[in-house]
Design a protein around this motif. Structure first.
Motif, mmCIF file in Angstrom:
data_model
loop_
_atom_site.group_PDB
_atom_site.id
_atom_site.type_symbol
_atom_site.label_atom_id
_atom_site.label_comp_id
_atom_site.label_asym_id
_atom_site.label_seq_id
_atom_site.Cartn_x
_atom_site.Cartn_y
_atom_site.Cartn_z
ATOM 1 N N UNK A 186 0.812 -1.218 0.000
ATOM 2 C CA UNK A 186 0.000 0.000 0.000
ATOM 3 C C UNK A 186 0.846 1.270 0.000
ATOM 4 N N UNK A 187 1.874 1.315 0.858
ATOM 5 C CA UNK A 187 2.726 2.508 0.943
ATOM 6 C C UNK A 187 3.461 2.752 -0.368
ATOM 7 N N UNK A 188 3.978 1.668 -0.965
ATOM 8 C CA UNK A 188 4.683 1.792 -2.252
ATOM 9 C C UNK A 188 3.738 2.305 -3.332
ATOM 10 N N UNK A 189 2.532 1.728 -3.390
ATOM 11 C CA UNK A 189 1.559 2.125 -4.412
ATOM 12 C C UNK A 189 1.150 3.582 -4.251
ATOM 13 N N UNK A 190 0.952 4.009 -2.999
ATOM 14 C CA UNK A 190 0.537 5.392 -2.763
ATOM 15 C C UNK A 190 1.663 6.390 -3.043
ATOM 16 N N UNK A 191 2.893 5.984 -2.755
ATOM 17 C CA UNK A 191 4.028 6.856 -3.064
ATOM 18 C C UNK A 191 4.133 7.068 -4.569
ATOM 19 N N UNK A 192 3.921 5.988 -5.324
ATOM 20 C CA UNK A 192 3.960 6.095 -6.784
ATOM 21 C C UNK A 192 2.791 6.929 -7.292
ATOM 22 N N UNK A 193 1.604 6.720 -6.699
ATOM 23 C CA UNK A 193 0.440 7.500 -7.118
ATOM 24 C C UNK A 193 0.644 8.985 -6.823
ATOM 25 N N UNK A 194 1.292 9.285 -5.704
ATOM 26 C CA UNK A 194 1.603 10.679 -5.376
ATOM 27 C C UNK A 194 2.538 11.277 -6.420
ATOM 28 N N UNK A 195 3.541 10.494 -6.840
ATOM 29 C CA UNK A 195 4.456 10.963 -7.889
ATOM 30 C C UNK A 195 3.724 11.228 -9.186
ATOM 31 N N UNK A 196 2.785 10.362 -9.527
ATOM 32 C CA UNK A 196 1.985 10.556 -10.739
ATOM 33 C C UNK A 196 1.124 11.811 -10.624
ATOM 34 N N UNK A 197 0.511 11.993 -9.469
ATOM 35 C CA UNK A 197 -0.357 13.160 -9.261
ATOM 36 C C UNK A 197 0.438 14.458 -9.383
ATOM 37 N N UNK A 198 1.622 14.491 -8.776
ATOM 38 C CA UNK A 198 2.476 15.692 -8.852
ATOM 39 C C UNK A 198 2.929 15.941 -10.281
#
Length: 420
Positions: free
Chosen positions: A19-31
């Motif tokens: 979950x943490x890895x997926x959310x970190x990547x999603x945050x990078x995509x959002x930014x």
């Protein structure tokens, strides 16, 4: 800048662990797409709900957080069905998109070539087509921004028949581009010059390394998917031998199926390579998962029997990088440790590429009478001409070629020192 809340749902143990890895990547995509992340919301439950994906209580929590942070965008890490997306937007009162739509939006921003733009538009229309029913009001309310770029509101509000007509036309245009690219690849295959392709997880440092090897100025960025359209350049060794190098779009786990299909023409370049360099970010906590994601996509593309060099990048950020550099002298050509930023290990990488691409090539000095024009003109078709010079009645060449191609030229080989 839009303010976003990110939402992650885990339905099994593996998803919960990642979950943490997926959310970190999603945050990078959002930014990368241009959003400012205000909140991250996690939920773990055994099964999804047909209407909202997540539980109703968690939807209420999103609404509360949205009001507290003045958020205008909700991004789900999990793919949403058209019904779920519509239900969430109606309930929350703000724009709701999923990871696939977010990636499509980034690609829409980054595409520069005609081919890239067409491929992105087709992928977006294929994604949105099943979501058109009942979306007219929602799209009018959204008013643009992340997740609505590319085809644009007006196109998205056209009826399904017109959208399908647009997809058909784009497919025809892409087929023409594919045909042109196939002709280029066929021509390149006839050439003795090898072709190398960079692959790797997004933001692994492919473009930085590409610039060092080619002395080019390809865009480099900390944002994801900095390179979208393929770039092809020539790389020359100190002995005069050279190859063509292609930088490709960065891969990502669970790459949307729409993009795998739409970008097949671009990714065909990878399938035609004589060697692949898989660039890996050694500093990533999730390097093993990223390697697996890239290898999974290569398998989907049918990549086989192509030599792969694993290039571990960014070693300058690791405390034991001198030990890793030492390993370059011990490895047998399948792994190389480098720092593109500090230009460490580049010589080892080039040596490895030279050994793989030209292991069966030898250097020859040829002297051919000018009267044998057919022999003179045939050299570039099967050998790499390093030098040529006019010697009156003869033409002299310094070439690199495979020995089995030299049989008919044995009488013309000059023995001894070439003096070039």
């Amino acid at each position: 800048m839009e303010k976003a809340i990110l939402v992650h749902l885990a339905t099994n143990k593996r998803e919960k662990m990642e979950a943490e890895e997926s959310m970190k990547e999603l945050e990078g995509l959002a930014c990368t797409a241009g959003a400012n992340v205000a909140e991250k919301i996690f939920q773990s439950r055994k099964e999804i709900t047909p209407r909202y994906l997540i539980g109703k209580g968690k939807v209420d929590e999103i609404i509360q957080r949205k009001n507290e942070t003045d958020t205008d965008l909700i991004i789900f890490e999990h793919d949403l069905t058209p019904i779920q997306q519509r239900s969430l937007e109606n309930k929350i009162g703000e724009k709701v998109i999923d990871r696939t739509q977010l990636i499509l939006d980034i690609f829409s921003q980054r595409a520069r070539s005609k081919e890239g733009k067409l491929q992105v538009e087709m992928a977006q229309l294929n994604y949105i087509l099943p979501r058109l029913s009942g979306k007219g009001q929602a799209l009018s309310r959204l008013g643009g921004g992340i997740g609505t770029r590319g085809p644009g509101e007006q196109k998205l509000e056209e009826d399904r028949r017109k959208v399908q007509g647009r997809i058909t036309k784009i497919k025809r245009d892409i087929k023409k581009i594919q045909k042109r690219r196939e002709d280029q690849r066929r021509s390149r295959k006839k050439s003795p010059v090898p072709f190398v392709s960079f692959v790797g997880y997004t933001n692994a440092g492919k473009s930085s390394l590409f610039n060092i090897l080619t002395r080019g100025k390809t865009l480099t960025s900390s944002y994801l998917f900095a390179t979208l359209d393929p770039v092809l350049r020539r790389v020359t060794f100190t002995d005069g031998l050279y190859f063509f190098l292609s930088d490709t779009v960065g891969f990502i786990k669970s790459l949307p199926e729409e993009l795998i299909t739409a970008f097949m023409a671009t990714l065909e370049e990878v399938r035609e390579a004589d060697c692949l360099c898989h660039i890996i970010d050694t500093t990533s906590s999730y390097a093993a998962n990223q390697i697996a994601a890239v290898e999974s996509i290569l398998a989907k593309l049918g990549i086989q029997d192509i030599p792969v060099i694993k290039v571990y990048n960014k070693i300058d950020l690791l405390p034991d990088f001198p030990v890793l550099l030492k390993k370059n002298e011990q490895e047998c050509g399948t792994e190389v440790y480098i720092s593109a930023k500090e230009k460490l290990g580049i010589i080892s990488l080039k040596k490895t590429l030279h050994d793989i691409l030209f292991s069966d090539y030898c250097c020859y000095h040829i002297r051919i009478p000018k009267s044998h024009k057919e022999l003179i003109h045939s050299f570039p078709k099967w050998s790499i001409v390093l030098k040529r010079r006019d010697r009156g009645r003869d033409m002299e060449f310094k070439i690199m070629a495979r020995p089995d191609n030299m049989i008919q030229y044995m009488p013309y080989i000059v023995r001894g020192d070439c003096h070039w």
